[in-house]
Design an enzyme around this catalytic site. Sequence first.
Site, PDB file in Angstrom:
ATOM      1  N   SER A 232       0.055   1.291  13.701  1.00  0.00           N
ATOM      2  CA  SER A 232       0.169   0.318  12.611  1.00  0.00           C
ATOM      3  C   SER A 232       1.011  -0.892  12.993  1.00  0.00           C
ATOM      4  O   SER A 232       1.946  -0.788  13.803  1.00  0.00           O
ATOM      5  CB  SER A 232       0.811   0.998  11.401  1.00  0.00           C
TER       6      SER A 232
ATOM      7  N   TYR B 194       7.846   4.964   7.811  1.00  0.00           N
ATOM      8  CA  TYR B 194       6.419   4.922   8.149  1.00  0.00           C
ATOM      9  C   TYR B 194       6.219   4.213   9.499  1.00  0.00           C
ATOM     10  O   TYR B 194       5.575   4.747  10.415  1.00  0.00           O
ATOM     11  CB  TYR B 194       5.652   4.209   7.032  1.00  0.00           C
TER      12      TYR B 194
ATOM     13  N   LYS C   8      -6.973   4.367  -2.792  1.00  0.00           N
ATOM     14  CA  LYS C   8      -5.586   4.311  -2.326  1.00  0.00           C
ATOM     15  C   LYS C   8      -4.663   3.831  -3.456  1.00  0.00           C
ATOM     16  O   LYS C   8      -3.464   3.620  -3.261  1.00  0.00           O
ATOM     17  CB  LYS C   8      -5.460   3.377  -1.126  1.00  0.00           C
TER      18      LYS C   8
HETATM   19  N1  LIG Z   1      -5.226   0.486   5.629  1.00  0.00           N
HETATM   20  C1  LIG Z   1      -4.348  -0.203   6.352  1.00  0.00           C
HETATM   21  O1  LIG Z   1      -4.093  -1.393   6.074  1.00  0.00           O
HETATM   22  C2  LIG Z   1      -3.663   0.443   7.517  1.00  0.00           C
HETATM   23  C3  LIG Z   1      -2.833  -0.367   8.320  1.00  0.00           C
HETATM   24  C4  LIG Z   1      -2.207   0.219   9.414  1.00  0.00           C
HETATM   25  C5  LIG Z   1      -2.401   1.551   9.702  1.00  0.00           C
HETATM   26  N2  LIG Z   1      -3.178   2.320   8.891  1.00  0.00           N
HETATM   27  C6  LIG Z   1      -3.350   3.739   9.244  1.00  0.00           C
HETATM   28  O2  LIG Z   1      -4.725   4.020   9.322  1.00  0.00           O
HETATM   29  C7  LIG Z   1      -4.987   5.362   8.950  1.00  0.00           C
HETATM   30  C8  LIG Z   1      -6.011   5.397   7.832  1.00  0.00           C
HETATM   31  O3  LIG Z   1      -5.477   4.652   6.733  1.00  0.00           O
HETATM   32  P1  LIG Z   1      -6.247   4.437   5.386  1.00  0.00           P
HETATM   33  O4  LIG Z   1      -5.952   3.060   4.930  1.00  0.00           O
HETATM   34  O5  LIG Z   1      -7.639   4.872   5.544  1.00  0.00           O
HETATM   35  O6  LIG Z   1      -5.436   5.423   4.438  1.00  0.00           O
HETATM   36  P2  LIG Z   1      -5.917   6.635   3.517  1.00  0.00           P
HETATM   37  O7  LIG Z   1      -4.696   7.143   2.865  1.00  0.00           O
HETATM   38  O8  LIG Z   1      -7.069   6.204   2.692  1.00  0.00           O
HETATM   39  O9  LIG Z   1      -6.444   7.691   4.592  1.00  0.00           O
HETATM   40  C9  LIG Z   1      -5.643   8.714   5.132  1.00  0.00           C
HETATM   41  C10 LIG Z   1      -6.326  10.040   4.841  1.00  0.00           C
HETATM   42  O10 LIG Z   1      -5.553  11.079   5.418  1.00  0.00           O
HETATM   43  C11 LIG Z   1      -5.570  12.175   4.536  1.00  0.00           C
HETATM   44  N3  LIG Z   1      -4.381  12.975   4.789  1.00  0.00           N
HETATM   45  C12 LIG Z   1      -3.100  12.686   4.470  1.00  0.00           C
HETATM   46  N4  LIG Z   1      -2.288  13.673   4.868  1.00  0.00           N
HETATM   47  C13 LIG Z   1      -3.085  14.603   5.459  1.00  0.00           C
HETATM   48  C14 LIG Z   1      -2.815  15.864   6.058  1.00  0.00           C
HETATM   49  N5  LIG Z   1      -1.587  16.346   6.120  1.00  0.00           N
HETATM   50  N6  LIG Z   1      -3.865  16.587   6.549  1.00  0.00           N
HETATM   51  C15 LIG Z   1      -5.129  16.097   6.473  1.00  0.00           C
HETATM   52  N7  LIG Z   1      -5.424  14.914   5.914  1.00  0.00           N
HETATM   53  C16 LIG Z   1      -4.408  14.173   5.415  1.00  0.00           C
HETATM   54  C17 LIG Z   1      -5.583  11.567   3.147  1.00  0.00           C
HETATM   55  O11 LIG Z   1      -6.100  12.462   2.184  1.00  0.00           O
HETATM   56  C18 LIG Z   1      -6.445  10.347   3.346  1.00  0.00           C
HETATM   57  O12 LIG Z   1      -7.781  10.620   3.024  1.00  0.00           O
HETATM   58  C19 LIG Z   1      -3.642   5.964   8.549  1.00  0.00           C
HETATM   59  O13 LIG Z   1      -3.133   6.638   9.681  1.00  0.00           O
HETATM   60  C20 LIG Z   1      -2.810   4.740   8.238  1.00  0.00           C
HETATM   61  O14 LIG Z   1      -1.435   4.994   8.436  1.00  0.00           O
HETATM   62  C21 LIG Z   1      -3.826   1.795   7.811  1.00  0.00           C
END
Ligand SMILES: NC(=O)c1ccc[n+]([C@@H]2O[C@H](COP(=O)([O-])OP(=O)(O)OC[C@H]3O[C@@H](n4cnc5c(N)ncnc54)[C@H](O)[C@@H]3O)[C@@H](O)[C@H]2O)c1
Length: 335
Positions: A139, A161, A199
């Site tokens: 991230s 985070y 989200k």
């Molecule tokens: N969306 C953004 O802007 C952004 C930016 C930087 C990094 N990220 C990273 O990208 C990845 C995906 O993000 P996103 O935006 O799709 O978020 P999101 O929260 O929609 O997706 C994360 C998923 O992981 C699942 N999850 C959480 N804890 C878990 C566990 N212990 N076991 C199994 N599943 C679990 C959740 O249910 C969720 O569906 C994440 O790692 C996030 O940190 C996202």
Amino acid sequence: MKYIEDDLKDKTILITGGAGFIGSNLAFYFQNNHPDTKVVVLDSFRSGETLSNGNLKSFGHFKNLIGFKGEIISGNINDKDLLLDLEMNYQFDYIFHEAAISDTTAQEQDLMIKTNVNAYKDLLELAIRHGANIIYASSAATYGNAPSPQRVGREAPNNVYGFSKLSMDNLSREYMQDCDISIVGLRYFNVYGKGEYFKNSTASMILQFGHQILSGKNPRLFEGSDKILRDFIYIEDIIQANIKAMNPKQSGIYNVGTGKARSFQDIVDILQKELGTTLTCEYMPNPFVGSYQFHTEANIETTKQLLGYKPAYEMEDGIASYVDEIKRIYEEEVK
Ligand SMILES: NC(=O)c1ccc[n+]([C@@H]2O[C@H](COP(=O)([O-])OP(=O)(O)OC[C@H]3O[C@@H](n4cnc5c(N)ncnc54)[C@H](O)[C@@H]3O)[C@@H](O)[C@H]2O)c1
């Protein structure tokens, strides 16, 4: 759009966090473009359990996967028995690791490190044992308030985070020294697009402003929003980066943004143009001064050189592609 020639016939792909925003988009990418690939989604799904900030512990939602025909496993990446079961009963060729506590404001340091860092190590071990290339979500939060343009190697996380994601990157570098698989960490900047609605309050401001405008309310911005700039990246370019990271020229940690900082005021102005409104913006004091990223802009040179990544969506293009979905979600979920 299909990003690689290989049809990935008879390959098996694991997507952790596959019921979330980015993971579900990846699942559909493979279903639509590589129909002979077996896709396994692992997600803890939402249970209603909340963190101390009131937000859900996990955001996975079945509606993100409606139409998906692959295998779906409800399970927790912190469950070592489950990981052992995956190791014994599957043979993955690629692992996309998106599961995480994705809420940047979560305060539970114990759960954050356990889920984001320790479980990742277990998945890395699984990838190595399967000979599967792994691509994981890092991230831009690793940079905290480090000056723009953000470059790999100049991190300054200012919340747990961001720290957890930097710890994943450090761990990955150690593993990259001697292993036969490729390991790619993708530092996503601010992602927006289809699939983010569930989200809740952590969805992008593009969706949130879009829904404010559709409800006829004046868009409410922080004072000086023309000077708060971020690198906003459309989901389609995130998918492109992930797919190109499957067979990288080099394992590594790569920024995934557009390389251009845009303001929160720009978001509202583009949305108003797309939605045909002329609402008056209201400005309120920013309570997050000091703990807020005021300027992010990804340096994407190595991402271009070593992954062959080329962002295709300026914010005007991303919002134009997204606006019908913003309206659909408003009609079906918000109204
Ligand atoms: N969306 C953004 O802007 C952004 C930016 C930087 C990094 N990220 C990273 O990208 C990845 C995906 O993000 P996103 O935006 O799709 O978020 P999101 O929260 O929609 O997706 C994360 C998923 O992981 C699942 N999850 C959480 N804890 C878990 C566990 N212990 N076991 C199994 N599943 C679990 C959740 O249910 C969720 O569906 C994440 O790692 C996030 O940190 C996202």
